[in-house]
Scaffold this motif. Structure first.
Motif, PDB file in Angstrom:
ATOM      1  N   LEU A 195       0.964  -1.230  -0.166  1.00 49.86           N
ATOM      2  CA  LEU A 195      -0.074  -0.021  -0.079  1.00 49.86           C
ATOM      3  C   LEU A 195       0.830   1.215   0.149  1.00 49.86           C
ATOM      4  CD1 LEU A 195      -3.104   0.673   0.164  1.00 49.86           C
ATOM      5  CD2 LEU A 195      -2.761   1.038   2.610  1.00 49.86           C
ATOM      6  N   ASP A 196       1.900   1.418   0.595  1.00 47.40           N
ATOM      7  CA  ASP A 196       2.828   2.366   1.030  1.00 47.40           C
ATOM      8  C   ASP A 196       3.653   2.676  -0.457  1.00 47.40           C
ATOM      9  OD1 ASP A 196       2.195   2.959   3.407  1.00 47.40           O
ATOM     10  OD2 ASP A 196       3.808   1.669   4.188  1.00 47.40           O
ATOM     11  N   ARG A 221       2.500   2.229  -3.345  1.00 44.92           N
ATOM     12  CA  ARG A 221       1.623   2.861  -4.437  1.00 44.92           C
ATOM     13  C   ARG A 221       1.970   4.502  -4.516  1.00 44.92           C
ATOM     14  NH1 ARG A 221      -4.118   0.287  -3.072  1.00 44.92           N
ATOM     15  NH2 ARG A 221      -3.362  -1.962  -2.997  1.00 44.92           N
ATOM     16  N   GLY A 222       2.478   4.974  -3.359  1.00 45.54           N
ATOM     17  CA  GLY A 222       2.814   6.198  -3.429  1.00 45.54           C
ATOM     18  C   GLY A 222       3.919   6.623  -4.406  1.00 45.54           C
ATOM     19  N   LYS A 258      -5.025   4.430   6.521  1.00 46.45           N
ATOM     20  CA  LYS A 258      -4.034   5.662   5.615  1.00 46.45           C
ATOM     21  C   LYS A 258      -4.816   6.322   4.708  1.00 46.45           C
ATOM     22  CE  LYS A 258       0.462   4.948   3.401  1.00 46.45           C
ATOM     23  NZ  LYS A 258       1.046   6.003   4.072  1.00 46.45           N
ATOM     24  N   ALA A 316      -5.898   4.208  -6.180  1.00 42.54           N
ATOM     25  CA  ALA A 316      -4.416   3.893  -7.025  1.00 42.54           C
ATOM     26  C   ALA A 316      -3.458   4.541  -6.044  1.00 42.54           C
ATOM     27  CB  ALA A 316      -4.516   4.358  -8.186  1.00 42.54           C
ATOM     28  N   ARG A 317      -3.739   5.286  -5.189  1.00 45.71           N
ATOM     29  CA  ARG A 317      -2.976   6.070  -4.156  1.00 45.71           C
ATOM     30  C   ARG A 317      -2.806   5.217  -2.938  1.00 45.71           C
ATOM     31  NH1 ARG A 317       0.041   8.969  -7.381  1.00 45.71           N
ATOM     32  NH2 ARG A 317      -0.981  10.766  -8.542  1.00 45.71           N
ATOM     33  N   PRO A 318      -1.620   5.588  -2.219  1.00 45.78           N
ATOM     34  CA  PRO A 318      -1.297   4.662  -1.027  1.00 45.78           C
ATOM     35  C   PRO A 318      -2.617   5.011   0.194  1.00 45.78           C
ATOM     36  CG  PRO A 318       0.074   6.507  -1.066  1.00 45.78           C
ATOM     37  CD  PRO A 318      -0.633   6.458  -2.280  1.00 45.78           C
ATOM     38  N   ILE A 319      -3.963   4.659  -0.270  1.00 46.06           N
ATOM     39  CA  ILE A 319      -4.931   4.878   0.639  1.00 46.06           C
ATOM     40  C   ILE A 319      -5.640   3.637   0.766  1.00 46.06           C
ATOM     41  CG2 ILE A 319      -7.256   6.028   0.664  1.00 46.06           C
ATOM     42  CD1 ILE A 319      -4.891   7.801   0.615  1.00 46.06           C
TER      43      ILE A 319
END
Lengths: 313, 255
Positions: free
Chosen positions: A75-76, A78-79, B2, B104-107
């Motif tokens: 998930l991180d 994806r930043g 997050k 698609a973001r770190p969410i």
């Protein structure tokens, strides 16, 4: 930075009994650009959504910068990924600037850096003057530009483009190609497209996808050259008909030329041997003293590429 | 979770700009005032249309009548507003492909679902608070001074009732790709719970039982057969289960 920006291992996606993607293996190194070339339902968009973490694989796995996409660390990761979907999904009630500021806040960007990053992204896609307009007033070409801009936020190390030129007008396509050119080398690029020219022009490697199966993967030139003879078209400067006839006769006698024709100053040469053509064709024309005003290479059509790769399997 | 904070901020701004916040709050203020004024002047209004029929038994109305009418109103419009506000929360974002833009973001998907719920719960909380406050204010003027605390309890119970239906609709919104489908499930749940509430032994375990509890609290008629904890716990459990389902379902949805 991990050596591999993206890795897909035996990636499979099923929707009921239909297999959208069947055991795709792919490695994209940092700074490398790879095109996934295929027709409408080849599984390109499915692959990109799996890479972006928007869908779960039926089996296999995706690693982004060496981290499993489906994990907490994934998930991180994806930043550092920018995703441009085939159809832009944007909050129409926001202005272009607000959308990018929102995108920056999702990335956890520092407040001080947001203004600069947003301004830069808008500038790169040619929307700086429309920054404070509501997105609902934008046509599809501008929405697609904005979609590219939001993906550029945070200087991603991996960019996923799904048919990025589809909705763009001429100027937008030029801007998008300029963005792709700027990104080459700086970020890993995975480009899903059915446009052979775009794939060849922007990517070092091509993966040919057909009905969810990767038929071929390799350097762009090797994959496209394997399809068969290519053609070159020259726009010749006005000259004596005799000179042109001599040129046609000379080229026709070469073993690496399959067919040659000349009509109204346009010379079309179909070649058997791509390498010899690249080396010898232009000098052969220039040696006759005929001026060349323009030249283009005719690339194979997508269905030719797919058919050839199917036949080779 | 997050990315929860920017998502919640976006939700609140969207509710404001789309006028959903203002319309919902305005509607509930009108309901709070309207119910009180109608109850106070119902005998006079009926007299305007002729002699009061003794069969209708409309005599002088008081605070118990007002409370009954207010509870009936809030327990009808609260769930309906909840369904309307929540039906497109996730399904709408899937349809417009904006969910993909965000995720698609770190969410985390939990943050996405939770921000949606909290935003709707805030609107419902504000709207029901305004309705109850307006009713209390007008009732104090028209019927004389009234204690505040029981009315706060009415508000909290009305809020819980509404958010329970918001939770159910959110779960449906996560499961279906269509806001209309989510609304259908929310309205079906409203109908089914309404029907089930006619069974006296079942009602205290349903969100509708909170209405009975609210009336008892404000009228100081809390009998031994009314267990406040049971009704609140049952509705909170229903809400929790709905939110858990929404998250479990949405985390496996392909965007």
């Amino acid at each position: 930075m991990h050596e591999l920006a993206l890795e897909a291992r035996a990636l499979t996606k099923r929707f009921g009994k239909a297999v959208a993607l069947d055991g795709l293996d792919l490695q994209v190194h940092a700074g490398e650009s790879v095109a996934i070339l295929g027709a409408g339902s080849a599984g390109k968009s499915t692959a990109l959504r799996l890479f972006a973490g928007l869908a779960l694989p039926s089996s296999g796995e995706v690693l982004v910068h060496g981290v499993r996409s489906a994990s907490r660390a994934g998930l991180d990761a994806r930043g550092s990924v920018g995703f441009v979907p085939q159809e832009p999904g944007l909050y129409l009630w926001m202005t272009a600037r607000e959308l990018l500021e929102f995108g920056a806040s999702l990335l956890g960007m520092n407040r001080r850096d947001v203004d600069g990053a947003v301004g830069d992204a808008l500038e790169r896609v040619g929307l700086a003057d429309a920054a404070d307009q509501t997105i609902s007033a934008f046509g599809m070409p501008w929405r697609q530009r904005l979609s590219i801009a939001q993906a550029l936020l945070g200087a991603p190390e991996l960019m996923l483009f799904d048919e990025p030129l589809e909705w763009l007008d001429g100027q937008g396509q030029d801007d998008a190609l300029a963005v792709l050119e700027q990104l080459r080398g700086a970020a890993a690029i995975v480009l899903a497209t059915s446009d052979v020219d775009l794939a060849a022009a922007t990517c070092e490697r091509i993966v040919v996808l057909d009905q969810g199966v990767a038929l071929a993967a390799g350097p762009a030139t090797a994959v496209l050259d394997s399809v068969g003879p290519r053609a070159y078209v020259f726009e010749l400067a006005p000259s004596e008909g005799l000179a042109q006839a001599g040129l046609v006769a000379r080229l026709a006698s070469e073993r690496w030329v399959r067919d040659v024709s000349s009509v109204n100053g346009t010379l079309r040469v179909e070649v058997r041997d791509e390498r010899r053509a690249e080396r010898e064709l232009l000098p052969a024309i220039v040696a006759t003293g005929i001026g060349v005003e323009g030249m283009r290479r005719i690339r194979p059509e997508l269905d030719e590429v797919v058919a050839r790769q199917r036949a080779d399997r | 979770m997050k990315g929860y904070r920017p998502l919640l901020e976006k939700e609140v701004v969207e509710l404001w700009r789309s006028y959903r916040l203002a319309i919902t709050c305005g509607l509930f203020v009108v309901l709070g005032i309207g119910v009180t004024v109608l109850e106070r002047y119902l005998p006079a209004i009926t007299k305007l249309f002729g002699q009061v029929d003794a069969e209708l038994r409309i005599g002088k109305t008081g605070v118990p009548d007002l409370i009954e009418a207010l509870v009936r109103t809030l327990w009808l419009f609260g769930p309906l507003a909840a369904v309307l506000l929540t039906m497109g929360a996730i399904a709408g974002e899937r349809q417009s492909r904006t969910a993909a833009l965000v995720l698609a973001r770190p969410i985390s998907r939990a943050a996405f679902v939770w921000a949606k719920f909290v935003a709707v719960a805030m609107v419902l909380g504000l709207a029901t608070a305004l309705a109850v406050a307006a009713a209390w204010l007008y009732a104090s003027i028209l019927f004389g001074g009234l204690e505040v605390l029981p009315w706060i309890q009415v508000w909290l119970l009305a809020w819980l009732d509404a958010v329970a239906f918001a939770g159910i609709t959110l779960a449906a919104s996560a499961a279906f790709a269509s806001p209309a489908g989510a609304a259908a499930v929310g309205l079906a749940a409203f109908g089914a719970i309404g029907l089930a509430s006619t069974v006296v032994t079942l009602n205290p375990w349903l969100p509708t039982g909170l209405g009975e509890l609210a009336q008892a609290l404000v009228l100081n008629e809390l009998g031994p057969d009314v267990d406040p904890f049971r009704s609140v716990a049952a509705s909170a459990t229903l809400l929790g289960a709905a939110l858990l389902f929404a998250w479990l379902r949405f985390r496996r949805v392909d965007l």
